[in-house]
Structures are given as C-alpha cells and as structure tokens.
Design a protein around this motif. Sequence first.
Motif, PDB file in Angstrom:
ATOM      1  N   ARG A   1      13.307  -0.652   6.910  1.00 40.06           N
ATOM      2  CA  ARG A   1      12.582  -0.742   8.180  1.00 40.06           C
ATOM      3  C   ARG A   1      11.084  -0.922   8.014  1.00 40.06           C
ATOM      4  N   VAL A   2      10.525  -0.420   6.919  1.00 40.61           N
ATOM      5  CA  VAL A   2       9.062  -0.442   6.789  1.00 40.61           C
ATOM      6  C   VAL A   2       8.597  -1.451   5.731  1.00 40.61           C
TER       7      VAL A   2
ATOM      8  N   SER B   1      11.216   9.268   7.654  1.00 37.13           N
ATOM      9  CA  SER B   1      12.061   8.193   7.159  1.00 37.13           C
ATOM     10  C   SER B   1      12.623   8.544   5.780  1.00 37.13           C
ATOM     11  N   SER B   2      13.899   8.245   5.565  1.00 38.83           N
ATOM     12  CA  SER B   2      14.470   8.433   4.227  1.00 38.83           C
ATOM     13  C   SER B   2      14.056   7.250   3.353  1.00 38.83           C
TER      14      SER B   2
ATOM     15  N   PRO C   1      10.383  -5.621   5.764  1.00 40.39           N
ATOM     16  CA  PRO C   1       9.859  -6.584   6.751  1.00 40.39           C
ATOM     17  C   PRO C   1       8.489  -7.136   6.362  1.00 40.39           C
ATOM     18  N   VAL C   2       7.700  -6.330   5.672  1.00 38.09           N
ATOM     19  CA  VAL C   2       6.388  -6.805   5.218  1.00 38.09           C
ATOM     20  C   VAL C   2       6.565  -7.849   4.113  1.00 38.09           C
TER      21      VAL C   2
ATOM     22  N   ALA D   1       3.336   7.232   4.803  1.00 39.28           N
ATOM     23  CA  ALA D   1       3.339   7.443   6.254  1.00 39.28           C
ATOM     24  C   ALA D   1       4.777   7.473   6.767  1.00 39.28           C
ATOM     25  N   ALA D   2       5.597   6.566   6.241  1.00 38.90           N
ATOM     26  CA  ALA D   2       6.999   6.518   6.675  1.00 38.90           C
ATOM     27  C   ALA D   2       7.722   7.803   6.273  1.00 38.90           C
TER      28      ALA D   2
ATOM     29  N   PRO E   1       0.832  -1.210   0.000  1.00 39.03           N
ATOM     30  CA  PRO E   1       0.000   0.000   0.000  1.00 39.03           C
ATOM     31  C   PRO E   1       0.865   1.258   0.000  1.00 39.03           C
TER      32      PRO E   1
ATOM     33  N   SER F   1      15.788   4.083   4.699  1.00 37.52           N
ATOM     34  CA  SER F   1      15.252   3.455   5.918  1.00 37.52           C
ATOM     35  C   SER F   1      13.811   3.005   5.708  1.00 37.52           C
TER      36      SER F   1
ATOM     37  N   SER G   1       0.190   4.109   0.954  1.00 42.40           N
ATOM     38  CA  SER G   1       0.059   4.906   2.168  1.00 42.40           C
ATOM     39  C   SER G   1       1.108   4.509   3.217  1.00 42.40           C
ATOM     40  N   LEU G   2       1.536   3.259   3.190  1.00 43.01           N
ATOM     41  CA  LEU G   2       2.534   2.789   4.157  1.00 43.01           C
ATOM     42  C   LEU G   2       3.860   3.540   3.937  1.00 43.01           C
TER      43      LEU G   2
END
Lengths: 349, 272
Positions: free
Chosen positions: B181-182, B173-174, B185-186, B167-168, B161, B177, B163-164
């Motif tokens: 980091r976001v 968040s760069s 992992p998903v 949002a980061a 998505p 990252s 939006s994820l």
Amino acid sequence: MASVSFESVSKRFDAVEAVRELTLAAADGEFLVLVGPSGSGKTTALRMLAGLESVSEGEIRIGERVVNRVAPRARDIAMVFQDYALYPQMTVYDNLAFALRRRKTPKERIDEQVRRAAAALELDELLERKPGQLSGGQQQRVALGRALVRDPQVFLMDEPLSNLDAKLRVQTRGEIKRLQKEIGTTTVYVTHDQVEAMTMGDRIAVMNHGRLEQVGTPAELYDEPANVFVAGFVGSPGMSFVPAAALGLDLGVPGETIVGVRPEHARTWAEGDSLLGPLDGQAQYVEALGRETFIGVRHDDETRLVLCVEGRSAVQPGDSVTYGLVREGLRFFDPDSGHARRRVRSRPC
Amino acid sequence: MIDRREQALTYLLLGVFSLIALVPIAGILLTALQAPGEVASFGAFNGVHLENFATAWDEGNFSQYLRSSVIVGVSVVVLSTLLSILAGYAFGMMRFRGDQALFYLFLLGLMVPLESTVVPLYYDLRDLGLTDTYAALIFPQVGVSVAFGTFWMRAFFRSVPRSLVEAARLDGSSSWSTLWRVVLPVGRPAVLTMMVLVFMWTWNEFLLALVMVSDESLRTAPLGLAFFSGRNTTDFALLAAGSVIVATPVVVLYVFLQRHFIRGMLSGAVKG
C-alpha cells in the motif's frame, strides 16, 4: 494521554554510544523538548520511544507500560517526521485516513475525524490534492493532521519545522503550541534550534554527546544553567565565558573560575548604573537587530564578550568600548568540570 | 549554456549513433516489404508487398510460436516480478542475520551465464520429467530473472525514504501492507521497467528453448524463427517478415511503457 519516561536508557550502534544512561520523564499532557547539537542523541532517544530503534539498556515507559519490546504500531503514538513522510501516491484525505483505516475504524467515523482534523489545520480545501501539489507549509500541516487525527497517547515530533522558511517557522511553532495546549496530548519534540525549544517547551531537556546535560523550564535553563555547555547553548547569542582573573574585578571567586556573562548583563559603561567595571575592549562586530544591538567585544587576546545595547548604538567595529557587568547576572563555573558553582537570579536586558 | 559548435557536435554524434541503431532495423523493414524472391540486396526497395507477412505467418506457424512465447513470457514476468518484489523488499528494507551473504548468493545468478548451466539443467529437468513442457522454459528463466529482479528491486527499496516506511509502521501498517500500500505504489516505474526488461530477455531467449523442447507446439518465437530461416535460406523477404513478426510484440510493449521505462531507469539518478 499518558506520561513518558526513560529509565537509564542507553543505545549503542556497535562501538558508538548514541545515548548514555538517559533518565528523563514527561508528565501527562506536558510539552517536553529535547534539544542539542547534531549527534547529541536527541533523535535517537525519540526513535527509541517510537519503537523505531531498539533499546540497548534501560526501560522506556508510556504510562505504566514498559514498551521496550512493543511494536511501534502498538504503542499508540503518532510521529511527525522532519521530511513529513507523507504518502505521495495518496490524496491529503487518504493520508489523514490511512492510520484509521489500518485500525479498521468505521468509515463514517474516519470521515468525521479526518474532516475535524482538516478543519483544525485549515486543510479543508486541500483534501483531494496529493502531497506533491502542496507547498512546504501545507505539507507540514498535513503531517501534523496525520498525527492529530489518530488521537494518540503521545505525539512525537522530529524537527518538524526545519524545512520551513523563517517566517513560516515562527507562525507554525505558535500553531503547534496552541494545538498541543488545546488537545492536551503529551508531546516530545526534538529540535536543534534553541529558540524553538525556549518558545515551545513546558520543559526542555538539553542533550550533548548522548548525555542529558540539564532538564528544566526555559527560564531555569536560561537563568540557572547547570554547566558551561547548557549556558553556551541556550540563549541567542549564548553566554560568553571569561576567566575571572582576566576581568581584574573583585568577584569573590578564585581567579581560574570561569565567569559566564549573558549579553544583557554586559552593558556599555555609564556612571551610576551600579555595574562592575569599567572594563575596556574593542568592538569586533556590531549586530543591529532593531530593538537591540549586540556588540562583540574583544576583552583581551584570549577573551571575547557580547554586549547588549537597547535600541541602536553608535559603536562601529574597531571602536574602543568601555563597558561594565551586572553583578547579579554573572554565573560561575568550575574550570575543570564545567559545572556551575554559584547561582544568582538575573534580570532582563 | 552550450555554444553552437558544441551543439552541432552533439547532434552529429547522436545522429551517427542513431544511424548505427536504425539502419539494420530499417533494412529489415524494407526487405520485409519487397517482392518475395526478388531481393536485389539487403535493404533495397522495389515496392510494398504486405503479403509477405501473411505468407510468413502461415508458412512459419508463427501463431503457434507466438502463443508459446506469450505463455512463457507472461508466466516468467508474473512469477519473477512477484518473487523479486518480495526478495528485494526483504534485502532492501529488513535487517536479518546473513542478509549480506544471502544477497551475494542471489547475485551469483546474475554472474553465471545460462550457457554454462544449460546442459546439467537439461539432465535435471529430464530426470524430473519436465523437458518438453512449458515448465522447462519457465522455471529456469524465472530463476535467472529473479536474480536480476532482486538486485533491481533492492536498489529501488533502498532509495525509498526510510521515514515513509516508519510512518506506515507507526500508522499501524504491517510489513505486508506497507509493501503493497505504501512503498510499491511509489515504485511503479521501477517495477514496470523490470517487467519490460524481463519480458524482453525472456522473449528473446533462444538457447534454453532449443535445448529443452523438441515438440514443435512448444517452440517459442525465436526458436521458430530459426527453424523458419533454415527452411527459407534464400527468400530474404520472407525471412525479414518473420523477423519483424517476432520482434513486434516487444517493440509494441516498449512503446506503450517507454515513459515508465525511462523514469524507472533514471529513478535515483537525480534528487526528486
């Protein structure tokens, strides 16, 4: 906290102009709602403010700073997304702490801020859970918490209640409004639900086809709509429109003028009520909501009106209805431009 | 609801296809367990002779070949995973001039068979002094795997998505990252699936090893197995034992990661 302003802002996606010459401002601490139907440009305007879309023309300011070319993370804003956009692999605690960690906030401070936000939103018991283990309402509160914990200059909210059921939506909108008043952070809130807009906004900006149709307080929009679109969009049910000539009443306006009638200004006929009329029509549908009943009436082949009756009504679909109009409540619109012609104060149902 | 007849037909079809897939494997296993030199027919059974594996292991020098295969396989998987994630992220999440054209250029790597490029590749690598080195086996396979990996990871990143990521970005968040980091992992199932596939393909690669290396110490397991079978054309039990030795690492890897593998293959197929 800071004010927000759009100055002649346009956004084009190739040949499509999603936002046209938008000029709009939200004062410091204000709760401004952008409302409009799908494709009206409200979300695009919000995304430009967030820095998630570029600006084709014009300037956006947060406080005194023009932010057109400022990266989203440097704008000091927090956004609540329609789908919440929680990080699924992180616990609630880590979701709330993520932005603070990215800003290299000291650990103790992060813990303090996360726990304070969690307490404000009653998330204390859920801090170790992951988003997948939460209900829709809880996820929504985590999304709010994630914005809250940052203590940003501006909150942006993109239809944050649209995934909740009706009851929770009513409860949460009160909660958001209360929190916003407590914190006093400038908030720009996007919704397509005019009831949400009317109940939450200090001011409401109505958008349609990328244009700003009107901006004002909920009462101003309801009582003094600038045009047919706003009059029809604001209010539930919306305003009914009838050509003046079709009513056959002496309204003192040219026959082609469009007359706007809110449901509470069209009532079943009773002598001595100083209503304009009597007018005859046929009930097409009856919506009994308990405290009031709305009756859809066919005035003639071309025109329909909605009547509001306090409490219950004995009228059934198909019945003949005699009704009258409250003169002060009528609004008049130019048949060509759709703009309001004359404005008169109204009174409640 | 499925009625009984439909259910029976489903089981029959699944049974037939399972047999088609399993009979050769069972045949190899059974053959590998027979007494050396006494194989009556392929898949016949005349007792358990585990010593075949030890004999094949020693005679076939499989410890050396498996070591080479592990070195090549792990290197290719690590390098191509890293590069595929980065390239897939760029193509899946970022908009830049020429991104479409560049992506199709990557896809060429998927479309052109290695067989058609292996000869010029040999001369290029020889000129660079890389033939008869692990690099001659690793780099060409990284190239082929990155074409697939980029295609695979781009599809995954596109399914995340938006939006994820947004949002980061708003959370400070760069791009770097946000990726590690976001988003990543998903996408663990997608990455693991890609790693298993690349490892399998690399492990089973034969032609490249045949052309690029002549030094026996650099031979990979499939190449070693080919030489081994050349020396033991009549001893089916030893041949089968060698085949089982060569196939086992991939099977073990798949068994360990099959849950993620299936999830990765299905990701995006149904709404989460």
